[in-house]
Design a protein around this motif. Structure first.
Motif, PDB file in Angstrom:
ATOM      1  N   ASN A 178       0.831  -1.215   0.000  1.00 29.71           N
ATOM      2  CA  ASN A 178       0.000   0.000   0.000  1.00 29.71           C
ATOM      3  C   ASN A 178       0.862   1.261   0.000  1.00 29.71           C
ATOM      4  O   ASN A 178       0.610   2.199  -0.767  1.00 29.71           O
ATOM      5  N   LEU A 218      -9.498   5.686   4.503  1.00 27.97           N
ATOM      6  CA  LEU A 218     -10.904   6.020   4.239  1.00 27.97           C
ATOM      7  C   LEU A 218     -11.135   7.528   4.318  1.00 27.97           C
ATOM      8  O   LEU A 218     -11.927   8.087   3.552  1.00 27.97           O
ATOM      9  N   PHE A 258     -10.067   8.807   1.024  1.00 23.88           N
ATOM     10  CA  PHE A 258     -10.943   8.351  -0.061  1.00 23.88           C
ATOM     11  C   PHE A 258     -12.255   9.126  -0.109  1.00 23.88           C
ATOM     12  O   PHE A 258     -12.784   9.422  -1.187  1.00 23.88           O
ATOM     13  N   LEU A 259     -12.793   9.500   1.046  1.00 23.63           N
ATOM     14  CA  LEU A 259     -14.128  10.095   1.122  1.00 23.63           C
ATOM     15  C   LEU A 259     -14.142  11.607   0.945  1.00 23.63           C
ATOM     16  O   LEU A 259     -15.211  12.214   0.994  1.00 23.63           O
ATOM     17  N   ARG A 271      -7.666   7.885  -5.479  1.00 21.76           N
ATOM     18  CA  ARG A 271      -8.814   7.407  -4.691  1.00 21.76           C
ATOM     19  C   ARG A 271      -8.924   5.881  -4.738  1.00 21.76           C
ATOM     20  O   ARG A 271      -9.257   5.235  -3.736  1.00 21.76           O
ATOM     21  N   ALA A 272      -8.644   5.319  -5.909  1.00 21.28           N
ATOM     22  CA  ALA A 272      -8.661   3.855  -6.037  1.00 21.28           C
ATOM     23  C   ALA A 272      -7.603   3.223  -5.136  1.00 21.28           C
ATOM     24  O   ALA A 272      -7.829   2.184  -4.508  1.00 21.28           O
ATOM     25  N   PHE A 295      -6.420   4.552  -2.335  1.00 20.75           N
ATOM     26  CA  PHE A 295      -6.873   4.690  -0.944  1.00 20.75           C
ATOM     27  C   PHE A 295      -7.906   3.631  -0.589  1.00 20.75           C
ATOM     28  O   PHE A 295      -7.842   3.005   0.476  1.00 20.75           O
ATOM     29  N   LEU A 296      -8.880   3.418  -1.478  1.00 23.70           N
ATOM     30  CA  LEU A 296      -9.932   2.436  -1.197  1.00 23.70           C
ATOM     31  C   LEU A 296      -9.362   1.015  -1.163  1.00 23.70           C
ATOM     32  O   LEU A 296      -9.665   0.237  -0.248  1.00 23.70           O
ATOM     33  N   ALA A 297      -8.541   0.679  -2.164  1.00 29.56           N
ATOM     34  CA  ALA A 297      -7.947  -0.661  -2.202  1.00 29.56           C
ATOM     35  C   ALA A 297      -7.085  -0.916  -0.969  1.00 29.56           C
ATOM     36  O   ALA A 297      -7.108  -2.008  -0.387  1.00 29.56           O
ATOM     37  N   SER A 298      -6.340   0.103  -0.546  1.00 23.46           N
ATOM     38  CA  SER A 298      -5.474  -0.038   0.632  1.00 23.46           C
ATOM     39  C   SER A 298      -6.303  -0.289   1.883  1.00 23.46           C
ATOM     40  O   SER A 298      -5.958  -1.141   2.712  1.00 23.46           O
ATOM     41  N   ALA A 299      -7.415   0.454   2.033  1.00 25.02           N
ATOM     42  CA  ALA A 299      -8.287   0.273   3.197  1.00 25.02           C
ATOM     43  C   ALA A 299      -8.872  -1.135   3.213  1.00 25.02           C
ATOM     44  O   ALA A 299      -8.935  -1.788   4.267  1.00 25.02           O
ATOM     45  N   LEU A 300      -9.310  -1.624   2.047  1.00 24.91           N
ATOM     46  CA  LEU A 300      -9.922  -2.956   1.975  1.00 24.91           C
ATOM     47  C   LEU A 300      -8.902  -4.056   2.268  1.00 24.91           C
ATOM     48  O   LEU A 300      -9.211  -5.032   2.975  1.00 24.91           O
TER      49      LEU A 300
END
Length: 461
Positions: free
Chosen positions: A278, A344, A347-348, A426-427, A429-434
């Motif tokens: 990440n 997150l 991302f938000l 953003r992708a 950030f989201l992938a890293s959080a998941l």
């Protein structure tokens, strides 16, 4: 000067040289990111080639760590340390005067080899020069601080030097290498040990990792159905499968498969891989976004990473206390949760992502990582016998560096398929959080299983 004074001076100089080596190895991962847009303007090269400027270093660094550790044992840590420093300086000069992107990538690969020689040898030298446990703990803390401070100095120094000329981000390594070589005569000679090494495994791992990363990068530039892409991916996966098979058959495996059955190792290796996957991928895309989409100057882009670096250093100091007070499970759970919240948060945010949001989010993620990493490293050492501590630690560090190389490759490919770097970030950030959420759930379930097994064993007894 008395014998004890000479010994103390030698020990202090060894610690200083080792800390500089740790700083160099960490800085060279990050300093080049800020310079990439300027390098591409002068030497050319698309996203794929720029990915190789980063991954040429991290991939060779990761793939050769275990070999380098074995060489340090066999030929003496001091000798390998000096060779690594000399090679690092020579490769830096080669990169400084690189006349094309291909030449620069070749120089970065040599730098990765040099780092692999430097880092394990530097840690061994500290151990050899510090028989006193209290002094050794202080020396290792200084060695770790060298690597941690590189996170702050790397992007900042890259931002300062790139406006003058991008080549200076490589030339700056040379004085540090000369400092190490000047101190080398004062470092005590290292013992040599007869060691067995798994050459078959090393060759298969190097082929597998290199071709797999090349194949992933090719997906972005040529497409997944291109013959070259498919060939690289098939060779890479085939070599890694052969590597796994060989580890079950050879007498002295470089990565004993039995360690993968240990619960603590399962948790720690996944944490190490995904965290650096990440982080390196995010830094790569974030640098592109700040300079190419927000049109920030290199120095300003470098400043964005500085708060996270200082927060990370503070988190490292605090993380040790949290582990001591509350244990590894609490520290890892807390650290992963903080990292997920940071990703997150970024991302938000509304489009485009404000710079202060990026800097704040990076600081939150860095703080969580600083709490998690010492705890995960501690889990590695607690999960195995003392005789396996060295190989287990090497596996943990190898997984981390391999994660970084693959992270740059994967997130770079994601960026080529999205219409803007804002969406790409953003992708990421989201992938890293998941991914971190998966690790968190896995960690909690593994510890739950271990607790149930312990209760069952007690009831049977």
């Amino acid at each position: 000067m008395s014998v004890s004074s000479v010994s103390k001076l030698s020990s202090n100089l060894t610690t200083a040289a080792a800390a500089v080596a740790s700083f160099l190895a960490g800085m060279d991962v990050l300093i080049v990111n800020v310079a990439l847009p300027s390098i591409a303007k002068e030497l050319g090269g698309d996203m794929a080639v720029q990915q190789w400027v980063v991954d040429g270093y991290t991939l060779l660094f990761a793939a050769l760590l275990l070999l380098a550790g074995s060489l340090a044992d066999q030929f003496g840590a001091k000798r390998i340390f000096i060779i690594g420093a000399a090679l690092f300086g020579a490769a830096s000069l080669f990169c400084t005067f690189a006349w094309s992107m291909m030449a620069l990538v070749a120089g970065r690969c040599i730098l990765g080899i040099a780092s692999a020689l430097l880092l394990p040898a530097s840690m061994s030298l500290i151990n050899e020069a510090s028989p006193n446990p209290r002094y050794r703990a202080w020396a290792l803390a200084l060695w770790g601080a060298g690597g941690a401070s590189a996170s702050a100095v790397g992007p900042l120094l890259g931002g300062l030097l790139t406006p003058i000329h991008w080549s200076l981000v490589f030339a700056v390594n040379v004085p540090f290498c000369l400092m190490i070589l000047a101190v080398a005569p004062h470092i005590a000679a290292s013992p040599k040990r007869a060691t067995k090494f798994d050459w078959i495994g090393q060759v298969l791992a190097l082929i597998g990792l290199s071709t797999l990363v090349a194949g992933i990068i090719q997906v972005g530039s040529a497409g997944i159905t291109a013959p070259a892409t498919l060939a690289l991916l098939i060779i890479g996966l085939g070599a890694l499968v052969a590597f796994g098979y060989s580890q079950a058959k050879v007498a002295y495996p470089m990565m004993p498969l039995s360690l993968f059955h240990v619960r603590g190792m399962q948790v720690a290796l996944q944490i190490g891989f995904i965290m650096i996957f990440n982080w390196y991928g995010m830094v790569f895309i974030c640098t592109m976004f700040l300079q190419n989409e927000l049109h920030m100057k290199p120095f300003a882009a470098g400043l964005v990473f500085v708060p996270s670096a200082f927060v990370t250093i503070f988190g490292n100091l605090l993380g040790g206390r949290i582990v001591t007070a509350r244990g590894s499970k609490f520290s890892i759970t807390l650290g992963l949760a903080i990292m997920i919240a940071g990703f997150l948060f970024e991302f938000l945010t509304p489009q485009p992502i404000p710079v202060w949001i990026i800097a704040t989010g990076l600081s939150v993620v860095g703080f969580g990582a600083a709490i998690t990493t010492p705890a995960a490293a501690g889990v590695v050492l607690k999960s195995v016998d003392a005789a396996q501590a060295g190989i287990a630690s090497a596996m943990f560090n190898t997984f981390r560096q391999v994660g970084g190389a693959i992270g740059v490759a994967v997130f770079g490919v994601v960026a080529t398929f999205l219409p803007s770097l804002d969406l790409a970030l953003r992708a990421v950030f989201l992938a890293s959080a998941l991914l971190l959420a998966y690790v968190l759930v896995f960690e909690l379930l593994r510890w739950k299983d271990a607790a149930i097994a312990a209760v069952a064993a007690e009831s049977v007894a």
